[in-house]
Design a protein around this motif. Structure first.
Motif, short mmCIF file in Angstrom:
data_model
loop_
_atom_site.label_atom_id
_atom_site.label_comp_id
_atom_site.label_asym_id
_atom_site.label_seq_id
_atom_site.Cartn_x
_atom_site.Cartn_y
_atom_site.Cartn_z
N VAL A 68 0.87 -1.18 0.00
CA VAL A 68 0.00 0.00 0.00
C VAL A 68 0.90 1.23 0.00
O VAL A 68 1.71 1.42 0.90
N PHE A 69 0.78 2.05 -1.04
CA PHE A 69 1.61 3.24 -1.25
C PHE A 69 1.21 4.32 -0.25
O PHE A 69 0.07 4.78 -0.25
N CYS A 70 2.14 4.73 0.62
CA CYS A 70 1.81 5.68 1.67
C CYS A 70 2.99 6.59 2.00
O CYS A 70 3.62 6.44 3.05
N PRO A 71 3.30 7.54 1.13
CA PRO A 71 4.42 8.45 1.44
C PRO A 71 4.05 9.41 2.58
O PRO A 71 2.91 9.84 2.69
N ILE A 72 5.04 9.73 3.40
CA ILE A 72 4.84 10.66 4.52
C ILE A 72 4.71 12.10 4.02
O ILE A 72 3.98 12.90 4.57
N SER A 73 5.45 12.44 2.95
CA SER A 73 5.45 13.80 2.43
C SER A 73 5.44 13.78 0.91
O SER A 73 5.64 12.73 0.30
N GLU A 74 5.21 14.92 0.33
CA GLU A 74 5.14 15.02 -1.13
C GLU A 74 6.49 15.38 -1.77
O GLU A 74 6.66 15.20 -2.96
N ASP A 75 7.41 15.93 -0.97
CA ASP A 75 8.70 16.34 -1.54
C ASP A 75 9.74 16.40 -0.42
O ASP A 75 9.40 16.30 0.76
N PRO A 76 11.02 16.54 -0.79
CA PRO A 76 12.08 16.57 0.23
C PRO A 76 11.94 17.68 1.26
O PRO A 76 12.31 17.49 2.43
N ASN A 77 11.40 18.83 0.88
CA ASN A 77 11.21 19.91 1.85
C ASN A 77 10.20 19.51 2.93
O ASN A 77 10.43 19.76 4.12
N GLN A 78 9.11 18.90 2.51
CA GLN A 78 8.12 18.42 3.48
C GLN A 78 8.71 17.29 4.34
O GLN A 78 8.40 17.18 5.52
N GLN A 79 9.54 16.47 3.73
CA GLN A 79 10.17 15.38 4.48
C GLN A 79 11.08 15.95 5.58
O GLN A 79 11.05 15.47 6.72
N THR A 80 11.84 16.98 5.26
CA THR A 80 12.70 17.61 6.26
C THR A 80 11.87 18.22 7.37
O THR A 80 12.19 18.07 8.56
N ALA A 81 10.78 18.88 7.01
CA ALA A 81 9.89 19.47 8.02
C ALA A 81 9.34 18.38 8.94
O ALA A 81 9.26 18.56 10.16
N PHE A 82 8.99 17.23 8.36
CA PHE A 82 8.50 16.11 9.16
C PHE A 82 9.58 15.64 10.13
O PHE A 82 9.32 15.40 11.30
N GLN A 83 10.80 15.51 9.64
CA GLN A 83 11.89 14.97 10.46
C GLN A 83 12.21 15.86 11.66
O GLN A 83 12.62 15.36 12.71
N ILE A 84 12.01 17.17 11.53
CA ILE A 84 12.32 18.06 12.65
C ILE A 84 11.08 18.45 13.46
O ILE A 84 11.18 19.24 14.39
N SER A 85 9.94 17.88 13.11
CA SER A 85 8.71 18.19 13.85
C SER A 85 8.69 17.46 15.19
O SER A 85 9.49 16.55 15.44
N SER A 86 7.76 17.85 16.03
CA SER A 86 7.63 17.21 17.34
C SER A 86 7.11 15.78 17.20
O SER A 86 6.57 15.40 16.15
N THR A 87 7.28 15.02 18.25
CA THR A 87 6.79 13.64 18.25
C THR A 87 5.29 13.60 17.99
O THR A 87 4.81 12.76 17.23
N GLU A 88 4.56 14.50 18.61
CA GLU A 88 3.11 14.53 18.43
C GLU A 88 2.74 14.80 16.97
O GLU A 88 1.83 14.18 16.43
#
Length: 67
Positions: free
Chosen positions: A29-49
């Motif tokens: 099942v295809f389920c990306p966390i983000s749409e692009d590398p910028n969103q991925q970086t934002a996800f990585q530095i976001s809070s646990t919640e």
């Protein structure tokens, strides 16, 4: 067989995971966390919640769209 959720950073990463499963005859099942590398970086530095919220949304979207 139940599909395996492929949850990766971007659509490209997620597709690589889907391809790996496919070569083994496993459904995914295809389920990306983000749409692009910028969103991925934002996800990585976001809070646990925020990460948990994003993962839940991604999971629910993936389950709705599975074959």
């Amino acid at each position: 067989m139940k599909p395996i959720i492929v949850m990766a950073g971007t659509p490209v990463d997620t597709q690589m995971g889907m391809d790996c499963l496919s070569t083994q005859g496993l459904p995914g099942v295809f389920c990306p966390i983000s749409e692009d590398p910028n969103q991925q970086t934002a996800f990585q530095i976001s809070s646990t919640e925020e990460k948990i919220d994003t993962e839940v949304i991604c999971y629910e979207r993936g389950i709705r769209n599975r074959p």
